[in-house]
Enzyme design. Structure first.
Site, mmCIF file in Angstrom:
data_model
loop_
_atom_site.group_PDB
_atom_site.id
_atom_site.type_symbol
_atom_site.label_atom_id
_atom_site.label_comp_id
_atom_site.label_asym_id
_atom_site.label_seq_id
_atom_site.Cartn_x
_atom_site.Cartn_y
_atom_site.Cartn_z
ATOM 1 N N ARG A 251 -69.282 12.982 43.575
ATOM 2 C CA ARG A 251 -69.086 11.825 44.457
ATOM 3 C C ARG A 251 -70.173 10.791 44.183
ATOM 4 N NH1 ARG A 251 -71.294 12.121 49.087
ATOM 5 N NH2 ARG A 251 -70.478 14.176 49.654
ATOM 6 N N TYR B 255 -54.124 -11.048 50.603
ATOM 7 C CA TYR B 255 -53.302 -9.840 50.420
ATOM 8 C C TYR B 255 -53.052 -9.154 51.781
ATOM 9 C CZ TYR B 255 -51.944 -5.213 48.794
ATOM 10 O OH TYR B 255 -51.274 -4.038 48.587
ATOM 11 N N ASP C 11 -61.473 -11.651 45.066
ATOM 12 C CA ASP C 11 -60.475 -10.688 44.610
ATOM 13 C C ASP C 11 -59.889 -11.273 43.319
ATOM 14 O OD1 ASP C 11 -58.072 -9.316 44.129
ATOM 15 O OD2 ASP C 11 -57.758 -8.870 46.245
#
Ligand SMILES: *Cc1c(COP(=O)(O)O)cnc(C)c1O
Length: 394
Positions: A50, A102, A174
């Site tokens: 992780r 979005y 983005d």
């Protein structure tokens, strides 16, 4: 950073061209979740997947290099990347977002972050005055999507980043629609770039992934802390698929964009099409801005038909594109934003933004452009015949 090789070459000839231990020309998939430590005092670079995994690390380094940023981070989806980045904010902070952001980002901000005390305003980012009006004393982030989805409105990244800096705020971009093959927000002043790597970067509609790249080490440390703490990291098989897709990013983008330009021009002159939204058309309101800040208009466009009935007839007749959500793939994807990507926006809000029930979005794939154009004109004209026939019967 100065690079010896061009972007196209660096997609292939980079640090991970071959595995230093075996010479393998494809990045090895490291499934191990834990790593043996041979020293009780000092641990090695990898300890738990992780925190850091060698396969995931290669994608993170690749995207950081391509976006010309300081460090990259890979997440299990675009939304995981966006959610993690937004947690750089704290209760009492305020964010200004592109108004046709979005749908998933809209949902995150309005329904989740709002519960945690993070305030928001939406603004027409193409209008700097409107952005300034939306700004508050506690604005910490300007969140831009450019070109926006699905209306392909273009935001001036440099101008917004400049405003953000003056206010001590950060600029997030983005960059899913254009990718670093066409637009590099960090070089225009942004602080953090986000990708749904599910789309163009991977390109084959077969992997869900998110990436983020930051401009400086201070932000890198903060985002790394969040990535490791929240744990929405990209799995190794998926990391490999993203790397595989990245190799052909440039040729895919070139081909799809060239076709998109042709299709946009041809749809624009069709009598049954009311409007085409594409920043590669010279009548697009931000055509010149797009040319200044990006090296191309990309491969996504949207178009409005005369009425809703015509939409359904067109969708039932058109054969080549898949009719689906998503974009940025080898196959062309036709979608219906009002019922798909923007279904989570309240109807009134959506209509106000121009995301109406007559609008379709097209992500152009790698099919032969003449096949695509013939398919579209047949689907449109078939509808035309029906109108005529009905007219004659009356
Ligand atoms: C698809 C998309 C996202 C969300 O990414 P996922 O990988 O689906 O989570 C975010 N932004 C844009 C512009 C997208 O197209």
């Amino acid at each position: 950073m100065t690079h010896f090789y061009s972007f196209e070459t660096r997609l292939l000839h980079n640090k991970h061209k071959f595995d230093p231990s075996t010479g393998a020309v494809s990045v090895p998939i490291q499934h191990a979740t834990t790593f043996h430590q041979s020293n009780s005092q000092r641990y090695g670079k990898y300890d738990y997947s992780r925190s850091l995994n060698p396969t995931r690390e290669t994608v993170e380094q690749a995207i950081a290099d391509l976006e010309e940023g300081c460090r990259g981070f890979a997440f299990s989806s675009g939304m995981a990347a966006i959610s993690t980045a937004f947690l750089l904010l704290s209760a009492g902070d305020h964010v200004v977002l592109s108004q046709d952001v979005y749908g998933g980002t809209y949902r995150l901000v309005t329904e989740v972050l709002s519960r945690l005390g993070i305030e928001y305003s939406f603004a027409d980012m193409t209008n700097l005055e409107a952005v300034i009006i939306a700004t508050k004393h506690n604005t910490r982030v300007f969140y831009i999507e450019t070109p926006s989805n699905p209306l392909l409105k273009v935001t001036d990244i440099k101008a917004i980043s400049h405003l953000a800096k003056k206010l001590g705020a950060l600029t997030f971009v983005d960059n899913t629609f254009l990718t670093p093959a066409r637009q590099k927000p960090l070089l225009l002043g942004a602080d953090l770039v986000i990708h749904s790597a599910t789309k163009f970067l991977s390109g084959h509609s077969d992997v869900l992934a998110g990436l983020a790249v930051v401009k400086n080490e201070e932000l890198a440390e903060k985002l790394y802390f969040l990535q490791n703490t929240i744990g929405a990291v990209l799995g190794v098989q998926d990391a490999w698929l993203v790397l595989r897709g990245l190799k052909t990013l440039s040729v895919r983008m070139k081909q799809s964009e060239a076709s998109a330009k042709n299709i946009a021009a041809s749809l624009q002159s069709h009598p049954l099409i009311k409007k085409v939204h594409y920043p590669g058309l010279s009548n697009h309101p931000q055509y010149h801005l797009q040319r200044r800040q990006a090296s191309g208009p990309g491969a996504v466009l949207s178009f409005e038909l005369k009425d809703e009935e015509a939409i359904h007839a067109f969708i039932s007749k058109v054969k080549i594109p898949v009719f689906a959500v998503s974009l940025g793939a080898v196959e062309s994807i036709l979608s219906y934003p009002a019922n798909m990507s923007h279904a989570s926006l309240p109807e009134k809000e959506r209509e106000k933004l121009g995301i109406n029930r007559r609008l379709l979005r097209l992500s152009v794939g790698l099919e032969d452009v003449d096949d695509l154009m013939n398919d579209f004109s047949f689907a449109l004209e078939n509808r035309h015949y029906q109108i005529n026939r009905r007219g004659e019967e009356q």
